[in-house]
Design an enzyme around this catalytic site. Structure first.
Site, short mmCIF file in Angstrom:
data_model
loop_
_atom_site.label_atom_id
_atom_site.label_comp_id
_atom_site.label_asym_id
_atom_site.label_seq_id
_atom_site.Cartn_x
_atom_site.Cartn_y
_atom_site.Cartn_z
N ASP A 7 0.87 -1.17 0.00
CA ASP A 7 0.00 0.00 0.00
C ASP A 7 0.91 1.23 0.00
O ASP A 7 2.08 1.15 0.39
CB ASP A 7 -0.90 -0.03 1.24
CG ASP A 7 -1.79 1.18 1.33
OD1 ASP A 7 -2.47 1.49 0.33
OD2 ASP A 7 -1.79 1.84 2.39
N ASP A 9 -0.23 5.02 0.83
CA ASP A 9 -0.49 6.08 1.80
C ASP A 9 -0.47 5.54 3.23
O ASP A 9 -1.11 4.54 3.55
CB ASP A 9 -1.84 6.72 1.51
CG ASP A 9 -1.86 7.37 0.14
OD1 ASP A 9 -0.92 8.13 -0.15
OD2 ASP A 9 -2.80 7.13 -0.63
#
Length: 229
Positions: A7, A9
């Protein structure tokens, strides 16, 4: 060969590039400050609570690409990535990425944030493969809609499977690093899940499932992490 997905963020970055982009546009006077700041906060809260309407959010987030020239928006984006994002790469992100590269993994970012924002961030991190929410473009114009399946919640599994299906390699194992409750579907689908600076919901789920919980932000590297396990 292993596939290691990250991922973006609040995982590889120590902040949220989508949310920060909205604040940046406000600060630069590109959007109506009061309205855009209010809506940016509202959608960000929905995301943190796990109930974001991804289509409504993308219409909001992509609106500036419809009202300003692409030359202007590309110049703003380059400034944004250099001034706002580069300092927010988590302290131990480069070492973790290098570890997986040296091990021979195929590495990729998989993110709900749209490709317009994240493509240069992936380049900044030296990651060639980006699986992101794709904005719809018709005749060279952003429509504000999403093309295909949003790379969000359970949609991340569908997008990951679709990407894998088009690769020549056969992956024996999939690892996934994330911070967010929104990624619980993909974390549970992966062969090995690692919670990175997780929100409270993910932290509780990780403890229950026995997943490693690490931080990429602290003074000390996460020595408890053993990617070869």
């Amino acid at each position: 060969m292993q596939l290691t997905l990250f991922d973006l963020d609040n995982t590889l970055l120590a902040d949220d590039s989508d949310y920060l982009w909205g604040r940046f546009l406000v600060d630069e006077g590109v959007v109506d400050a009061e309205h855009y700041a209010r809506e940016n906060e509202r959608f960000h809260a929905q995301y943190q609570e796990g109930n974001l309407d991804i289509h409504a959010y993308q219409r909001f987030a992509l609106a500036p690409l419809r009202t300003h020239s692409l030359d202007t928006m590309h110049a703003l984006r380059a400034d944004y990535v250099e001034r706002i994002i580069r300092p927010r790469v988590a302290r131990h992100t480069p070492a973790l990425l290098d570890y997986h590269r040296q091990r021979g993994d195929t590495i990729a970012i998989i993110t709900a944030t749209n490709r317009f924002i994240t493509e240069p961030i992936a380049t900044l991190l030296g990651i060639d493969t980006l699986i992101a929410t794709d904005p719809e473009i018709v005749d060279g114009v952003y429509t504000g809609e999403i093309a295909g399946v949003p790379c969000f919640q359970a949609g991340k599994i569908e997008r990951a499977k679709a990407w894998v299906a088009h690769q020549a390699e056969t992956f024996e194992r999939v690892n996934f690093y994330s911070d967010s409750l929104n990624d619980l579907p993909l974390l549970r689908w992966a062969d090995r899940a690692i919670a990175v600076d997780p929100d409270d919901t993910l932290a509780a789920a990780a403890r229950e499932a026995g997943w490693p919980i690490i931080s990429l932000r602290g003074e000390q590297p996460p020595f408890q992490l053993s990617p070869t396990e």
